[in-house]
Design an enzyme around this catalytic site. Structure first.
Site, PDB file in Angstrom:
ATOM      1  CB  THR A  48      -0.891   0.070   1.251  1.00  0.00           C
ATOM      2  OG1 THR A  48      -0.049   0.202   2.407  1.00  0.00           O
ATOM      3  CG2 THR A  48      -1.766  -1.161   1.384  1.00  0.00           C
ATOM      4  CB  SER A  49       1.628   3.891  -1.781  1.00  0.00           C
ATOM      5  OG  SER A  49       2.119   5.219  -1.821  1.00  0.00           O
ATOM      6  N   PRO A  50       0.437   5.755   0.627  1.00  0.00           N
ATOM      7  CG  PRO A  50       1.627   7.202   2.030  1.00  0.00           C
ATOM      8  CD  PRO A  50       1.731   5.879   1.308  1.00  0.00           C
TER       9      PRO A  50
END
Ligand SMILES: *[C@@H]1O[C@H](CO)[C@@H](O)[C@H](O)[C@H]1NC(C)=O
Ligand SMILES: *[C@@H]1O[C@H](CO)[C@@H](O)[C@H](O)[C@H]1NC(C)=O
Ligand SMILES: *[C@@H]1O[C@H](CO)[C@@H](O)[C@H](O)[C@H]1NC(C)=O
Ligand SMILES: *[C@@H]1O[C@H](CO)[C@@H](O)[C@H](O)[C@H]1NC(C)=O
Length: 760
Positions: free
Chosen positions: A323-325
């Site tokens: 995941t990445s913000p």
């Protein structure tokens, strides 16, 4: 009284119905939660026929709201050295702390059986990059020193998770690899985390009281994306088709409510998003987006009618791996602004220019605005859910007075088990593949130590000592790691000590129908889904949670740091997550195999524990360190510590930044734990100065700068980004420092303030 059970909202008439259902369930009727409504249907076979254990010992839930538990929450400061220490996460030796944006905390959540003091667990959420073997060891030692009242907090019952913030100080980890970029181990950095974690548990313990638990879910659509979709796409199409997104969008909340007044004591949430909103060129300490979310929820809820004043919000990490913000996708910072290559996230063949964009990427503030925004998005989702649960409109009560936990160590360098397809497979000694060095779109490869380049300006003293120990992997190791070309054969080197863990924590916690998988590595989205599903179906298979549908969450990285846990298919793609899956292609299935086979120890009737396994080594006393302490501080000639160098102006408007600089001293002289380096004070109507902002506040920034290393002089800049909602009035900025006296080494405290200014 705030009730969370759906039935309560329907009025007291439901109570009678529930009692009937309770009775029915004992005769084989099963309760099923569907769209927040409870359905009842009879099992095809009476549970008592397939029961592997004695059902007589199951007590019915003590109230229609679910069982009562012993609940406690606590929070304590773990902010280590905020300057001159390499930051943990991006593995970039150049990223050295230069100040503080927001203090770091340990948040402790205790769940216990009301009658059996031994049946208790504590879930810790640390604003750190991960849990760690040495940190956990230190916490357990610290708890043992607290005496017999704390005997139930031990190996089996304590889960140490990190929020995966990449903006905290480093140099506290047990194994060699993460110590390389930080120039070794730092006792002060380590001890701040250990002591704060113990204090948070002590506070939670002292707050123990009977209460209720409930679980709710909400989807947050815009706070995370998949940063390795090319690897995700390698998972089978039918499997992917079952999910609407390439990352999990659901935030799960475990609500803690006091039995006496129904007020909320705390909320523990799980949601997967990397703590990489603050970019690799940020040098201010903070808890990244999860730290922001926790701060906002605590601010919003404390002092509200339905909550205790010391309400604690834990934002724990979930299947965070891919995941990445940086939700606006990865683009090339080479002037073209194009999207990076889909398969390997490169721009013109190299990974360096490729960088994920946060929601506020246009603001050139090292990710700060994006960080606040991603934190705020998690907060908004969590607050909506919180409100619904407090009103009793949503949520499922935790039922069944069973509190259980287990913990074991497993040597993953040689674990053999049955693959889901029936064949026998093994994990291997840890190794990292080539893509590990390339990094990710959240932080493109900064592992300059790997390049064996002694002449580089960043020549690393630890690397200089240890590089000679690296060796070619054996043929057997190469075969074991299968599609991973090995860059660093870390699991086979014990010189000067182990580089990464081979001995891995296996831990599960259970209260009622909630089962928490405590993952030592960063499970990717699909890895987490498979793991949770396997535990869910095994739990059902052994009727672990009686008539309640099991609710399974995954938290981590916890207890140790075993890098990544990708699916076998993603592993085959060998992007960063696959290359960092330490124990080979069967790492995930090994975890699934262990946890599902140990599930039975969480049964109410189980008196056993899994085999304890081999103890991991603890290197706190023998770790390399090239980190030097503070020699001493001096103020420039004819000046004193704390003197104002440049002052605030006479007035500001909201939206502007009030700023002052002072003659400073090294913040490492005193971490000011549970206290503050900087504050803003407001003059109240009684002409008294009242503290209105401190190190906990995102808007107040403390920066330290060495101005002359020979003269040992330094400067501190404190700035307050005045919020739109800041009250008008008269203010001043304060700085609290401590200097180290030459020769005697004495630490001398001082405090000072800026000129007075107005907000108009
Ligand atoms: C910090 O890093 C980001 C991402 O690589 C970059 O866009 C930005 O220009 C950098 N800021 C500074 C001040 O170097
Ligand atoms: C089962 O999976 C393993 C690991 O992927 C593979 O090596 C083996 O060939 C498979 N066996 C069968 C019978 O499909
Ligand atoms: C690293 O450098 C040393 C000394 O310069 C050399 O002997 C060694 O072969 C190099 N290793 C690699 C993997 O390039
Ligand atoms: C480290 O050293 C201290 C002081 O000698 C000792 O008390 C402690 O047990 C040691 N810890 C470990 C893990 O070896």
């Amino acid at each position: 009284m705030a009730r969370v059970h759906i039935a309560a909202a329907l009025g007291t008439a439901t109570l009678a119905l529930l009692i009937i259902f309770q009775l029915l369930s004992q005769y084989g009727w099963r309760e099923v939660d569907f769209l927040g409504l409870r359905y009842y249907h009879q099992s095809t076979t009476s549970p008592s026929n397939q029961w592997p254990f004695n059902p007589a010992s199951y007590e019915p839930a003590s109230s229609e709201d679910g069982a009562q538990y012993l609940l406690g929450v606590g929070k304590a400061d773990i902010t280590g050295p905020v300057v001159e220490i390499n930051m943990m996460g991006y593995a970039d030796p150049k990223q050295m702390g230069s100040g503080l944006r927001q203090r770091l905390y340990s948040r402790a959540f205790i769940v216990g059986d009301v009658d059996k003091p031994e049946d208790r667990f504590v879930y810790l959420v640390l604003d750190t990059q991960s849990g760690d073997t040495a940190v956990r060891y230190g916490i357990l030692e610290g708890l043992a020193e607290l005496g017999p009242d704390y005997r139930m907090y031990g190996q089996k019952t304590v889960a140490v998770t990190g929020t995966h913030s990449h903006s905290g100080p480093g140099a506290w980890l047990n194994y060699l690899l993460p110590q390389i970029t930080s120039k070794g181990f730092d006792k002060q950095s380590y001890q701040a985390i250990v002591d704060g974690a113990v204090l948070s548990i002590k506070r939670a313990h002292e707050s123990l009281q009977p209460g209720h638990l409930s679980v709710g879910h909400i989807d947050i659509e815009d706070a995370n994306v998949n940063r390795s979709p090319y690897a995700y796409l390698a998972n089978p199409k039918e499997e992917r088709a079952r999910y609407k997104s390439e990352v999990d969008k659901t935030l799960t909340m475990l609500m803690f409510q006091g039995a006496e007044d129904g007020k909320s004591l705390g909320a523990l949430t799980w949601f997967p998003v990397h703590g990489t909103s603050m970019l690799g060129n940020n040098t201010l300490i903070s808890g990244d987006n999860k730290g922001v979310a926790a701060y906002l929820l605590e601010q919003a809820v404390r002092g509200s009618e339905g909550a205790r004043d010391d309400f604690v919000a834990g934002f724990s990490q979930a299947n965070v791996g891919d995941t990445s913000p940086n939700v606006l996708g990865a683009h090339c910072e080479d002037g073209s602004g194009e999207e990076c290559n889909f398969e390997d996230s490169t721009c013109g063949g190299t990974s360096q220019p490729c960088h994920g964009r946060g929601p506020m990427f246009r603001v050139n503030d090292q990710g700060s605005s994006s960080c606040f925004e991603i934190g705020n998005r998690q907060f908004v989702g969590a607050k909506t859910l919180y409100d619904g649960m407090i009103e009793g409109a949503v949520g499922t009560s935790i039922r069944g007075p069973v509190v259980r936990s287990l913990h074991a160590f497993q040597d993953f360098s040689i674990y053999t088990f049955q693959h889901p397809n029936g064949s026998k497979v093994s994990t291997c000694p840890a190794a990292l593949g080539y893509s590990f060095a390339a990094g990710t779109t959240d932080g493109p490869g900064a592992f300059d130590f790997k390049q064996n380049n002694t002449g580089s300006p960043n020549a690393n003293p630890v690397w200089a000592v240890v590089r000679g120990f690296l060796r070619e992997p054996s043929e057997e190791q190469k075969v074991c790691h299968d599609s991973k070309p090995i860059l660093l054969d870390v699991g086979e080197i014990e010189n000067p000590y182990l580089w990464t863990p081979n001995i891995v924590d296996v831990q599960l916690l259970r209260v009622g129908q909630l089962v928490i998988i405590v993952s030592p590595g960063e499970a990717t989205t699909m890895a987490g889904r498979r793991w949770r599903e396997a535990v869910h179906s095994f739990a059902e298979g052994i009727s672990l949670t009686d008539d309640e549908e099991p609710i399974v969450v995954l938290g981590g990285p916890a207890n140790s740091y075993t890098h990544y846990i990708a699916t076998e298919e993603e592993y085959g793609i060998q992007r960063y997550e696959g290359a960092s899956t330490l124990y080979g292609p069967h790492t995930l299935n090994a975890h699934i195999s262990l946890t599902t086979s140990y599930l039975r120890y969480l049964h109410v009737d189980s008196l056993d524990s899994p085999p304890r396994g081999p103890e991991p080594p603890i290197y706190i006393n023998e770790s390399l360190s090239f980190i030097t302490g503070v020699a001493f501080d001096r103020a420039p000639f004819f000046k004193n510590f704390g003197e104002v160098l440049s002052d605030t102006v006479s007035f500001y408007h909201p939206g502007q930044t009030a700023k002052a600089t002072f003659i400073g001293a090294n913040p490492r002289n005193d971490l000011r734990l549970e206290d503050t380096y900087a504050s803003v004070e407001k003059l109240d109507e009684n002409r008294k100065w009242i503290r209105v902002r401190d190190d906990d506040d995102w808007s107040l920034i403390f920066k330290w700068k060495r101005t002359n290393s020979v003269l040992a002089t330094s400067e501190v800049e404190i700035s307050w980004e005045i919020e739109d909602e800041a009250e008008r009035g008269r203010y001043r900025i304060r700085y609290f420092g401590a200097s180290k006296t030459p020769i005697s080494g004495e630490i001398v405290q001082f405090e000072t303030s800026s000129g007075i200014f107005d907000i108009k």
